[in-house]
Write an enzyme that holds these catalytic residues in place. Structure first.
Site, PDB file in Angstrom:
ATOM      1  N   ARG A 237       7.400 -27.975  15.816  1.00 40.61           N
ATOM      2  CA  ARG A 237       7.228 -28.940  14.734  1.00 40.61           C
ATOM      3  C   ARG A 237       6.427 -30.128  15.262  1.00 40.61           C
ATOM      4  O   ARG A 237       6.645 -30.592  16.377  1.00 40.61           O
ATOM      5  CB  ARG A 237       8.593 -29.421  14.201  1.00 40.61           C
ATOM      6  CG  ARG A 237       9.398 -28.335  13.494  1.00 40.61           C
ATOM      7  CD  ARG A 237       8.770 -27.936  12.163  1.00 40.61           C
ATOM      8  NE  ARG A 237       9.552 -26.944  11.448  1.00 40.61           N
ATOM      9  CZ  ARG A 237       9.354 -25.639  11.515  1.00 40.61           C
ATOM     10  NH1 ARG A 237       8.389 -25.163  12.287  1.00 40.61           N
ATOM     11  NH2 ARG A 237      10.094 -24.801  10.815  1.00 40.61           N
ATOM     12  N   GLU A 266       0.336 -33.068   8.154  1.00 42.37           N
ATOM     13  CA  GLU A 266      -0.582 -31.955   7.895  1.00 42.37           C
ATOM     14  C   GLU A 266      -0.950 -31.925   6.410  1.00 42.37           C
ATOM     15  O   GLU A 266      -0.058 -32.102   5.569  1.00 42.37           O
ATOM     16  CB  GLU A 266       0.086 -30.626   8.298  1.00 42.37           C
ATOM     17  CG  GLU A 266       0.401 -30.562   9.785  1.00 42.37           C
ATOM     18  CD  GLU A 266       1.230 -29.348  10.165  1.00 42.37           C
ATOM     19  OE1 GLU A 266       1.346 -29.064  11.357  1.00 42.37           O
ATOM     20  OE2 GLU A 266       1.787 -28.681   9.252  1.00 42.37           O
ATOM     21  N   HIS A 285      -2.145 -24.918  12.099  1.00 42.84           N
ATOM     22  CA  HIS A 285      -0.852 -24.347  11.734  1.00 42.84           C
ATOM     23  C   HIS A 285      -0.995 -22.873  11.342  1.00 42.84           C
ATOM     24  O   HIS A 285      -0.555 -22.439  10.263  1.00 42.84           O
ATOM     25  CB  HIS A 285      -0.230 -25.141  10.581  1.00 42.84           C
ATOM     26  CG  HIS A 285       1.268 -25.056  10.546  1.00 42.84           C
ATOM     27  ND1 HIS A 285       2.072 -26.138  10.276  1.00 42.84           N
ATOM     28  CD2 HIS A 285       2.126 -24.019  10.753  1.00 42.84           C
ATOM     29  CE1 HIS A 285       3.339 -25.775  10.304  1.00 42.84           C
ATOM     30  NE2 HIS A 285       3.392 -24.485  10.594  1.00 42.84           N
TER      31      HIS A 285
END
Length: 318
Positions: A237, A266, A285
């Site tokens: 994370r 993000e 990601h």
């Protein structure tokens, strides 16, 4: 039975099928949903599917009592106020352990990119440097062999364990930190304190959940405990890492390199200090994004809904 998916695009941008869920009810899927569209799109639905859309108390109040189930398209479930959902009688289920192989694969993609400097040397060859070289080979930066190096794994769940297995195949020494006891099975792993892990590791890779204890774990103080030659990998994370502290360490040669698949905010903001930090590799990601991985996610998502409808909910997080 009305089923609404508020942000289906990243899970299925068109290369997979929603057929399994479509069979379960009247299914509506939106590519993405802004905060002010949530209530209008989800009002009256029995089953709500989300990924990164935040479902807070106000939204839960607006959608109850019709809403009975929330299906996450992720392992993490912090986007939903799960405790309040439980009080309203709303079941929340996640997708556990679907991306173990894919995340571990990206961890070693980062490690091999950094230790072998593949992009640097491939670009050098394409730019003609090998053509002009007086020798049969050359290297522009020191290269590193993984055999005998120490990898420190922060968090020893399914992904951490898979990383350990791969590391063993490379001949690496594996140490791990986990706040609660873990069964290491047949893995040759030594459990240590976080301070010992940071001091001993040539590579530190984070696989911990985001909790008050892990938020900002990789901060200025803890980075100072690491070897200057160390590599940091984070595929867990984004908030686990203090981004300014990491950028400063990289720019001041206090760490060799970093590989990150997640950031605190993000999509990335243009002023994020890591975007211009030295020797910092960032992917958007994508550790979970292989087609095979997303297909596995969709199957678990469907199975979760079927189990709930059969009165035997699985992967419940509240």
């Amino acid at each position: 039975m009305k089923i609404v998916n508020l942000d289906g695009f990243t899970t299925n941008p068109g290369d997979l099928s929603w057929e399994g869920i479509e069979k379960l009810g009247d299914y509506i899927v939106y590519d993405r949903t802004s905060p002010d569209e949530i209530i209008n799109r989800a009002k009256g639905t029995d089953i709500l599917i989300v990924n990164k859309t935040i479902i807070d108390r106000d939204i839960l109040d607006a959608l109850s009592p019709e809403l009975k189930y929330i299906g996450l398209q992720s392992t993490g479930y912090n986007v939903v106020d799960c405790e309040y959902a439980r009080k309203l009688g709303i079941t929340v289920c996640n997708i556990p352990a679907y991306s173990t192989n894919a995340v571990a694969q990206l961890v070693f993609a980062f490690i091999l990119q950094i230790t072998n400097e593949i992009t640097l040397h491939s670009n050098a060859v394409k730019n003609g440097e090998w053509c002009e070289c007086p020798d049969f080979c050359f290297w522009k930066k020191p290269l590193t062999e993984l055999d005998g190096k120490t990898i420190g794994i922060v968090g020893f769940g399914s992904i951490g364990q898979r990383v350990a297995l791969i590391a063993e195949a490379f001949g690496m020494r594996v140490i791990a930190y986990n706040p609660r006891p873990k069964d290491k099975g047949e893995l040759n792993v030594s459990f240590v304190t976080i301070d010992e892990l940071l001091r001993q590791s040539d590579i530190v890779t984070c696989h911990c959940p985001l909790t008050p204890e892990t938020e900002g774990l990789i901060n200025k103080e803890n980075i100072s405990k690491m070897k200057k030659s160390a590599i940091l990998i984070n595929t867990s994370r984004g908030p686990v890492v203090d981004e300014q502290a990491l950028a400063d360490a990289l720019n001041n040669n206090e760490l060799q390199a970093a590989g990150l698949d997640v950031l605190k905010i993000e999509p990335a903001r243009r002023d994020n200090p890591l975007l211009t930090a030295k020797n910092c590799y960032i992917t958007p990601h994508i550790a979970w994004a292989a087609k095979e991985t997303r297909a596995r996610l969709l199957k678990i998502l469907e199975d979760n809904i079927v189990a709930y409808l059969d009165g035997k909910p699985q992967n419940v997080v509240n």
